[in-house]
Design a protein around this motif. Structure first.
Motif, short mmCIF file in Angstrom:
data_model
loop_
_atom_site.label_atom_id
_atom_site.label_comp_id
_atom_site.label_asym_id
_atom_site.label_seq_id
_atom_site.Cartn_x
_atom_site.Cartn_y
_atom_site.Cartn_z
N LEU A 217 0.84 -1.20 0.00
CA LEU A 217 0.00 0.00 0.00
C LEU A 217 0.88 1.25 0.00
O LEU A 217 0.55 2.24 -0.66
CB LEU A 217 -0.93 0.00 1.21
CG LEU A 217 -1.98 -1.11 1.26
CD1 LEU A 217 -2.95 -0.85 2.40
CD2 LEU A 217 -2.73 -1.23 -0.05
N VAL A 218 1.97 1.21 0.74
CA VAL A 218 2.91 2.34 0.73
C VAL A 218 3.49 2.52 -0.67
O VAL A 218 3.58 3.64 -1.19
CB VAL A 218 4.04 2.12 1.76
CG1 VAL A 218 5.11 3.19 1.62
CG2 VAL A 218 3.48 2.11 3.18
N ALA A 219 3.87 1.40 -1.29
CA ALA A 219 4.43 1.46 -2.65
C ALA A 219 3.41 2.02 -3.63
O ALA A 219 3.74 2.83 -4.50
CB ALA A 219 4.89 0.07 -3.08
N ALA A 220 2.15 1.58 -3.50
CA ALA A 220 1.10 2.07 -4.39
C ALA A 220 0.88 3.56 -4.19
O ALA A 220 0.67 4.30 -5.16
CB ALA A 220 -0.20 1.31 -4.12
N ASP A 221 0.96 4.02 -2.95
CA ASP A 221 0.80 5.44 -2.65
C ASP A 221 1.92 6.25 -3.31
O ASP A 221 1.69 7.30 -3.92
CB ASP A 221 0.80 5.64 -1.14
CG ASP A 221 0.11 6.94 -0.71
OD1 ASP A 221 -0.61 7.52 -1.55
OD2 ASP A 221 0.28 7.34 0.44
N LEU A 222 3.15 5.75 -3.20
CA LEU A 222 4.30 6.43 -3.81
C LEU A 222 4.18 6.46 -5.33
O LEU A 222 4.36 7.50 -5.96
CB LEU A 222 5.59 5.72 -3.42
CG LEU A 222 6.14 5.92 -2.02
CD1 LEU A 222 7.35 5.01 -1.80
CD2 LEU A 222 6.53 7.37 -1.80
N ALA A 223 3.87 5.29 -5.91
CA ALA A 223 3.86 5.20 -7.37
C ALA A 223 2.73 6.03 -7.97
O ALA A 223 2.92 6.72 -8.97
CB ALA A 223 3.74 3.74 -7.80
N THR A 224 1.54 5.95 -7.39
CA THR A 224 0.42 6.72 -7.94
C THR A 224 0.66 8.22 -7.81
O THR A 224 0.22 9.00 -8.65
CB THR A 224 -0.91 6.34 -7.27
OG1 THR A 224 -0.79 6.47 -5.84
CG2 THR A 224 -1.30 4.91 -7.62
N ALA A 225 1.39 8.62 -6.75
CA ALA A 225 1.74 10.04 -6.60
C ALA A 225 2.64 10.50 -7.74
O ALA A 225 2.66 11.68 -8.08
CB ALA A 225 2.42 10.28 -5.26
N ALA A 226 3.38 9.55 -8.32
CA ALA A 226 4.25 9.86 -9.45
C ALA A 226 3.55 9.67 -10.79
O ALA A 226 4.17 9.77 -11.84
CB ALA A 226 5.51 8.99 -9.39
N GLY A 227 2.25 9.36 -10.74
CA GLY A 227 1.48 9.20 -11.98
C GLY A 227 1.53 7.81 -12.56
O GLY A 227 1.24 7.62 -13.75
N VAL A 228 1.86 6.80 -11.74
CA VAL A 228 2.00 5.42 -12.22
C VAL A 228 0.81 4.58 -11.74
O VAL A 228 0.59 4.45 -10.53
CB VAL A 228 3.31 4.78 -11.72
CG1 VAL A 228 3.45 3.36 -12.26
CG2 VAL A 228 4.51 5.63 -12.11
N THR A 229 0.05 4.02 -12.66
CA THR A 229 -1.02 3.09 -12.30
C THR A 229 -0.39 1.85 -11.69
O THR A 229 0.54 1.27 -12.27
CB THR A 229 -1.84 2.70 -13.54
OG1 THR A 229 -2.46 3.87 -14.07
CG2 THR A 229 -2.92 1.68 -13.18
N THR A 230 -0.87 1.45 -10.53
CA THR A 230 -0.24 0.35 -9.78
C THR A 230 -1.21 -0.81 -9.63
O THR A 230 -2.39 -0.62 -9.34
CB THR A 230 0.21 0.84 -8.39
OG1 THR A 230 1.10 1.95 -8.58
CG2 THR A 230 0.94 -0.26 -7.62
N ILE A 231 -0.70 -2.03 -9.84
CA ILE A 231 -1.55 -3.22 -9.84
C ILE A 231 -0.97 -4.29 -8.92
O ILE A 231 0.23 -4.57 -8.95
CB ILE A 231 -1.65 -3.77 -11.28
CG1 ILE A 231 -2.19 -2.69 -12.16
CG2 ILE A 231 -2.40 -5.08 -11.32
CD1 ILE A 231 -3.15 -2.94 -13.17
N ILE A 232 -1.84 -4.89 -8.10
CA ILE A 232 -1.47 -6.06 -7.30
C ILE A 232 -2.05 -7.27 -8.01
O ILE A 232 -3.25 -7.32 -8.32
CB ILE A 232 -2.02 -5.95 -5.87
CG1 ILE A 232 -1.28 -4.85 -5.10
CG2 ILE A 232 -1.89 -7.28 -5.14
CD1 ILE A 232 -1.79 -4.62 -3.69
#
Length: 401
Positions: A217-232
């Motif tokens: 969840l921390v990684a998803a928060d970081l990545a989406t803040a950078a404009g990256v769609t994140t998938i588990i």
């Protein structure tokens, strides 16, 4: 940060970062390599490249492979021993990847990182970069903490369209589906903060079958803040990545996952991601020290001004020019009994133009006085506004006034 739109519906070249965890690489009890998983991952990556996509693999597993090679049952506790195990395992892990990718004529490149190395990494056309933290030299002050965080930072660094966090479950659930039959899959997440009210990730291993969902969840928060769609998604079925990427290019970002797409959890990228340099300053660079600033400087940097020496009260830590430091404001409170307390408010993070020893000499001074204090002047200000990521919210600023 400029990104391509992965949902435009057009055939396009995407940049995809895939993070493969230790549980998808090594058996948790024997540490034997899970060759079927690795082979499927390699085939998937090569297939993605044949479709015109760029792929970066962030791989864990060095310590697990090292434990197996050294016939050690458990991970040692001493840092020096862990570094030695990682050094043994990293070479064997890369040999495994090289053997598998070579079967499909795909060259690879090993990239080992600490936070100090980020600015030196470049993406090579025609080669699949395999990224891992440099456990052989990392210490607590400069390590990323886990490869989920590393993968998010890598995704931001290469301006990725997608970050795939491969784990041992299909998606994020509201609770551990193995223990709670009423646990429901979470398909689309627009706000990680709101999500934490709906799912159970309070302790490592408490939900979703593995420890580490909280770090995802921390990684998803970081990545989406950078404009990256994140998938588990599930690590043992990496071929699903192709189907997910292909289908998501034709769906609305806020829609639920279509039944025709393999089940997964999708974190929507922010529409207004932070600019490249500021995102890296904030999330990617090691924090070397702290600068305390006064109330006037707080207001100034909030209005996107440079940070001048006149607004600096003191600094802590030992750092040199061009390192990242944290900006802090000390807010003093006096209660009804006359007792004073101090609240530390983090204002932001930035790259300094002067060292800690130089700043200690020029703090509180006007720019015109810097040369007199130091005998030279490199810059009129301590931090340029383009190198300063401000975290202070409007409500925080109003409280300080």
């Amino acid at each position: 940060m400029s990104h391509k739109n992965p949902r435009s519906g057009k055939s396009q070249s995407l940049t995809i970062v895939i993070k493969l965890g230790t549980s998808s690489i090594c058996d948790e009890e024997t540490n034997l390599p899970l060759l079927s998983n690795l082979s499927l991952m390699v085939e998937t990556i090569v297939k993605l490249r044949s479709l015109g996509h760029r792929v970066v693999l962030v791989s864990s597993g060095a310590i697990g492979v090292g434990l197996r090679r050294l016939s050690m049952a458990k991970k040692p506790k001493k840092l020096s021993a862990i570094q030695a195990v990682a050094a043994v395992g990293q070479g064997r892990l890369m040999r495994m990847y090289d053997d598998l990718f070579s079967q499909l004529n795909q060259p690879i490149a090993q990239i080992l990182l600490t936070r100090h190395d980020l600015s030196h990494v470049k993406y090579s056309i025609g080669v699949v970069p395999i990224v891992n933290e440099n456990d052989t030299i990392s210490v607590s002050e400069i390590k990323f903490g886990d490869n989920d965080t590393l993968s998010a930072i890598t995704a931001g660094m290469v301006n990725a369209d997608y970050l795939f966090l491969m784990t041992d479950v299909d998606c994020l659930y509201t609770d551990n589906p193995r223990k709670n039959p009423h646990a429901k899959p979470v398909e689309v997440v627009e706000d990680v903060g709101d999500l934490k009210e709906r799912v159970v990730v309070s302790t490592p291993g408490s939900s979703l079958g593995t420890g580490g969902m909280a770090t995802k969840l921390v990684a998803a928060d970081l990545a989406t803040a950078a404009g990256v769609t994140t998938i588990i998604s599930r690590g043992s079925t990496p071929q699903n990545i192709i189907s997910i990427v292909t289908n998501l290019s034709n769906v609305d970002p806020n829609s639920h996952v279509s039944s025709s797409i393999p089940i997964h959890t999708r974190f929507i990228a922010k529409n207004n991601p932070m600019m490249d340099k500021k995102w890296w300053v904030l999330h990617g660079l090691h924090t070397a020290g702290t600068i305390f600033i006064d109330e006037g400087a707080v207001r100034a940097v909030k209005l996107k001004s440079n940070l001048f020496a006149a607004g600096i009260v003191k600094c802590e830590g030992s750092f040199v020019a061009n390192q990242a430091i944290k900006l802090v404001f000390e807010k003093h409170h006096v209660n009804e009994n006359g007792k004073e307390t101090v609240e530390l408010i983090t204002v932001g993070k930035g790259l300094v133009n002067y060292s800690s020893s130089e700043i200690s000499l020029i703090k509180g001074c006007k720019s015109s006085e810097i040369e007199e204090k130091l005998g030279y002047i490199d810059c009129d200000f301590v931090i340029h506004r383009d190198n300063l990521a401000v975290l202070l919210k409007d409500s925080d600023e109003n409280e300080n006034n």
